[in-house]
Structure formats: C-alpha cells, structure tokens
Design a protein around this motif. Structure first.
Motif, mmCIF file in Angstrom:
data_model
loop_
_atom_site.group_PDB
_atom_site.id
_atom_site.type_symbol
_atom_site.label_atom_id
_atom_site.label_comp_id
_atom_site.label_asym_id
_atom_site.label_seq_id
_atom_site.Cartn_x
_atom_site.Cartn_y
_atom_site.Cartn_z
ATOM 1 N N LEU A 169 0.827 -1.197 0.000
ATOM 2 C CA LEU A 169 0.000 0.000 0.000
ATOM 3 C C LEU A 169 0.870 1.260 0.000
ATOM 4 O O LEU A 169 1.362 1.682 1.045
ATOM 5 C CB LEU A 169 -0.920 0.008 1.228
ATOM 6 N N PRO A 170 1.100 1.854 -1.174
ATOM 7 C CA PRO A 170 1.854 3.109 -1.227
ATOM 8 C C PRO A 170 0.993 4.272 -0.720
ATOM 9 O O PRO A 170 -0.169 4.391 -1.114
ATOM 10 C CB PRO A 170 2.177 3.292 -2.711
ATOM 11 N N ILE A 171 1.566 5.088 0.156
ATOM 12 C CA ILE A 171 0.818 6.201 0.725
ATOM 13 C C ILE A 171 1.672 7.469 0.715
ATOM 14 O O ILE A 171 2.844 7.433 0.331
ATOM 15 C CB ILE A 171 0.360 5.906 2.172
ATOM 16 N N VAL A 172 1.086 8.563 1.161
ATOM 17 C CA VAL A 172 1.789 9.835 1.312
ATOM 18 C C VAL A 172 1.950 10.129 2.792
ATOM 19 O O VAL A 172 1.022 9.909 3.579
ATOM 20 C CB VAL A 172 0.999 10.980 0.632
ATOM 21 N N ASP A 173 3.117 10.605 3.173
ATOM 22 C CA ASP A 173 3.336 11.027 4.561
ATOM 23 C C ASP A 173 2.557 12.323 4.789
ATOM 24 O O ASP A 173 2.847 13.354 4.177
ATOM 25 C CB ASP A 173 4.829 11.243 4.806
ATOM 26 N N LEU A 174 1.564 12.266 5.659
ATOM 27 C CA LEU A 174 0.715 13.427 5.922
ATOM 28 C C LEU A 174 1.332 14.395 6.927
ATOM 29 O O LEU A 174 0.722 15.409 7.283
ATOM 30 C CB LEU A 174 -0.661 12.972 6.419
ATOM 31 N N GLY A 175 2.533 14.089 7.383
ATOM 32 C CA GLY A 175 3.239 14.983 8.300
ATOM 33 C C GLY A 175 2.685 15.022 9.707
ATOM 34 O O GLY A 175 2.830 16.018 10.416
ATOM 35 N N ILE A 176 2.057 13.933 10.135
ATOM 36 C CA ILE A 176 1.485 13.871 11.482
ATOM 37 C C ILE A 176 2.288 12.863 12.312
ATOM 38 O O ILE A 176 2.052 11.657 12.259
ATOM 39 C CB ILE A 176 0.007 13.441 11.450
ATOM 40 N N GLN A 177 3.249 13.353 13.053
ATOM 41 C CA GLN A 177 4.079 12.461 13.868
ATOM 42 C C GLN A 177 3.341 12.015 15.125
ATOM 43 O O GLN A 177 3.429 10.871 15.542
ATOM 44 C CB GLN A 177 5.381 13.177 14.246
ATOM 45 N N HIS A 178 2.634 12.937 15.741
ATOM 46 C CA HIS A 178 1.882 12.640 16.971
ATOM 47 C C HIS A 178 0.446 13.126 16.779
ATOM 48 O O HIS A 178 0.100 14.257 17.150
ATOM 49 C CB HIS A 178 2.536 13.320 18.176
ATOM 50 N N PRO A 179 -0.403 12.302 16.190
ATOM 51 C CA PRO A 179 -1.758 12.724 15.838
ATOM 52 C C PRO A 179 -2.612 13.099 17.048
ATOM 53 O O PRO A 179 -2.619 12.397 18.063
ATOM 54 C CB PRO A 179 -2.330 11.504 15.111
ATOM 55 N N THR A 180 -3.283 14.201 16.942
ATOM 56 C CA THR A 180 -4.254 14.642 17.940
ATOM 57 C C THR A 180 -5.503 15.110 17.198
ATOM 58 O O THR A 180 -5.504 15.259 15.977
ATOM 59 C CB THR A 180 -3.707 15.817 18.771
ATOM 60 N N LYS A 181 -6.532 15.371 17.964
ATOM 61 C CA LYS A 181 -7.789 15.826 17.367
ATOM 62 C C LYS A 181 -7.595 17.150 16.621
ATOM 63 O O LYS A 181 -8.231 17.398 15.587
ATOM 64 C CB LYS A 181 -8.836 15.982 18.466
ATOM 65 N N GLU A 182 -6.708 17.979 17.143
ATOM 66 C CA GLU A 182 -6.498 19.298 16.551
ATOM 67 C C GLU A 182 -5.653 19.240 15.281
ATOM 68 O O GLU A 182 -6.011 19.826 14.267
ATOM 69 C CB GLU A 182 -5.853 20.238 17.583
ATOM 70 N N ASN A 183 -4.501 18.530 15.346
ATOM 71 C CA ASN A 183 -3.622 18.578 14.167
ATOM 72 C C ASN A 183 -4.088 17.695 13.018
ATOM 73 O O ASN A 183 -3.563 17.792 11.905
ATOM 74 C CB ASN A 183 -2.166 18.250 14.548
ATOM 75 N N ILE A 184 -5.079 16.848 13.292
ATOM 76 C CA ILE A 184 -5.602 16.021 12.204
ATOM 77 C C ILE A 184 -6.878 16.626 11.598
ATOM 78 O O ILE A 184 -7.336 16.197 10.536
ATOM 79 C CB ILE A 184 -5.874 14.578 12.714
ATOM 80 N N LYS A 185 -7.419 17.635 12.260
ATOM 81 C CA LYS A 185 -8.658 18.276 11.804
ATOM 82 C C LYS A 185 -8.571 18.799 10.369
ATOM 83 O O LYS A 185 -9.520 18.616 9.584
ATOM 84 C CB LYS A 185 -9.040 19.394 12.773
#
Length: 348
Positions: A169-185
């Motif tokens: 499954l090739p994907i793109v790095d979304l730049g979320i090292q430590h996902p939280t409700k705010e930074n993934i919004k």
C-alpha cells in the motif's frame, strides 16, 4: 421357556442395549455444539484451550511472517523501485497483533518520497503500482498471483519455503508524527471538501488504524482472534478491521477492566452481533461523528476516518449477509452462555 420368563429375557436384553447406546444428556448437547460452536472445538473444551490449540498463531509462524514482510520491505527500498521509501509500516493483522493461525494477512504501508500531496498521489498511483509490479516480477523471491487494486498490489511471495499473501500500500506522509484531534482536523476538512480523494486519504491514515488496535491489551486481541476465526470458518462477510473494532467497543462497554474474563468479553461481543439493527460503534478520539453524516444503524465507524463504515448495508434493510451473521451469532451466544453457566457450576 414360559411366557413371562421369555418377556423378562427380552426386556433385559433391551435394557443392556439401551445402556450401551445411552451416553447421558450431554450426547444431545455435544451434537449441538458440533453444529453451533466454534469449528474444531472439542466437546467440553475451554475457550482458553481451544484458542491455544486452534486459533492463536505459533511463534515460529509469526517469525516467518515477519521475515516475509522484512524481505518485501527490503525490496521496496531497493534500486528496483525508483521512488524513495524512507520507512515502512507493518499493517494488517501482523502489525496489529491480531493474526489468526494460518489465516494472517500481511500488509506493508510505505510513504513515498517525491509525492507532495494526496491529490498528486491519486494522479500518479496507477503508474506507481505498475512500477511496483515490475519490481516484484524481477524479485529474487518467488512471487505469484500478482493483482492490482485501485490502491494496492496484492500478491503471494515465498520466503523460507512458505507462501504468504501480502498487500502493498503506497501512501503519502501526511506529516502527522503525533496525531491529535487538533492537528488532524485539517485532513478531515479536506476529506469533507474533496469527496473524490476520501479513499486516498483513508489509505494514508491507515497507520492510525494499526495503532488503534495495536495498543489494545492482550485479552482484547485474544478475543479478536477468536471472533475473526469464527467469521472466517462460518464464511461471514464482516471485515477483519470491523471485527477488531467491535471487540474493542465491547471491552469499553464493560468498563475496560484489566481483570475482564475472556469468556465475558466474548459473550458481550456476540450479544452485539445478535441485534444488528441497534449496533452503533464509533469513537471521538480524532473526530466527532456528529460533525459528519453518521449513517443509520448498523454501523461500525472507523475511528480514523469518518466516512468509513465497516458494516455498510442496503438502504432501508439489513443485507442478507448480515442476516445470516446475526442468526449464527444467536446460536453461538446460546452455546457460550450455557457452557459458561456449567463451567461456573463446576460441570465442565
């Protein structure tokens, strides 16, 4: 021989024959257990012993599976793949720790360098998949049954003489090292705006799915394996990830106690499956479902993606495949409750 003596003789023979054939009331139960219980479970066998014997994978099997994924990861980082692959993520049941003996699936997620956005990935993915297929064709390992899906390459690879199913499954790095409700919004905002890219975003969020299940305690993973075994052997259509989420929710409904009995958790899981019209499973870890279009019951919402219902059904009715699932769940629930009652009374 006088008549009455002849009758005594006949009845004594019949009594002996009946005794030889009679095995007590458990005969009926054992016959029923064979039909409605877990496939391969011995009459009177505890769930713990059954899982150890049939369901739980052996250590050497997991090691072989791990080596398979490592070999594929090495291949993805080799010169055969003209895309920079800095890291790989083990997904599927292997990465989550929910693999069933001889039924495990091995997924490999890898963020691609040089791809700057999900939109760019959606445009370039068909060509990327062709490149990966070419790399597999030139691999030193025996690779067969290569099949492309819109998002993955599925194949079988032989490592150490063992043939294993693998999904790339090739994907793109979304730049979320430590996902939280705010930074993934912002990601969910983009998904809401661009319906045509939702599936691509969901694949790129697969690492959240892996981590959500991976962090669960051993007892929960044990019951997950049992449910997945039941679904597979009964040929039901509930997806593995949906089964994992269902068990996690049942555990939370019990209060998430560290001392929970696996028997109690198993019963709770099947109770949920006996009433699909009322089944509602969701979390608020990364998003609030009420902010999106929550489907009507039944639903098992992916905690990583508000648009991913793991038990999607026809409008206005329960699919036939789930009707059969509900029917069989009622049967095994009755078996489990009966066995648990008898076990507590010391009868097993």
């Amino acid at each position: 021989m006088p008549g009455y003596l002849f009758l005594v003789y006949v009845f004594s023979c019949l009594a002996i024959t009946s005794a030889d054939l009679y095995h007590g009331p458990e005969t009926v139960d054992s016959h029923k257990v064979d039909k409605d219980d877990f496939v391969g479970r011995h009459h009177g066998e505890t769930l713990s012993k059954f899982k150890t014997r049939i369901v739980d994978p052996k250590k050497d099997y997991l090691l072989t599976l791990g080596r398979t994924i490592d070999k594929v990861a090495d291949l993805m980082r080799s010169k055969l793949v003209p895309h920079k692959v800095a890291a790989t993520i083990k997904g599927g049941s292997l990465g989550k720790g929910t693999a069933v003996k001889q039924m495990a699936d091995a997924d490999l997620l890898f963020p691609l360098g040089g791809i700057g956005s999900v939109k760019e990935l959606s445009v370039k993915l068909p060509e990327i998949l062709k490149t990966l297929q070419s790399a597999l064709d030139r691999s030193e390992h025996k690779v067969t049954s290569i099949k492309k899906t819109p998002f993955t390459i599925q194949f079988q690879i032989s490592v150490d003489g063992v043939l294993q199913d693998v999904d790339l499954l090739p994907i793109v790095d979304l730049g979320i090292q430590h996902p939280t409700k705010e930074n993934i919004k912002p990601i969910y905002t983009e998904m809401k705006k661009h319906e045509n890219l939702r599936d691509y975003y969901m694949k790129c969020l697969s690492f959240l799915q892996v981590n959500f299940v991976k962090q669960q305690p051993p007892k929960v993973k044990s019951v997950i394996r049992l449910l997945k075994y039941w679904i597979k052997t009964k040929q039901h259509k509930l997806k593995s990830y949906g089964a994992e989420l269902l068990v996690i929710k049942a555990y939370e409904d019990l209060g998430s106690p560290s001392s929970v009995r696996e028997e109690d958790l198993t019963i709770k899981v099947f109770e949920k499956l006996t009433d699909l019209k009322s089944l509602k499973v969701s979390w608020t870890k990364y998003f609030d479902p009420k902010n999106f279009n929550v489907p009507s019951a039944p639903y098992i919402l992916d905690p990583a993606c508000p648009y991913h219902n793991l038990i999607r059904q026809k409008s206005g009715a329960i699919d036939d495949k789930y009707v059969y699932l509900e029917r069989d769940a009622k049967k095994i629930l009755k078996v489990l409750k009966d066995q648990d009652y008898r076990s507590k009374r010391g009868e097993l």
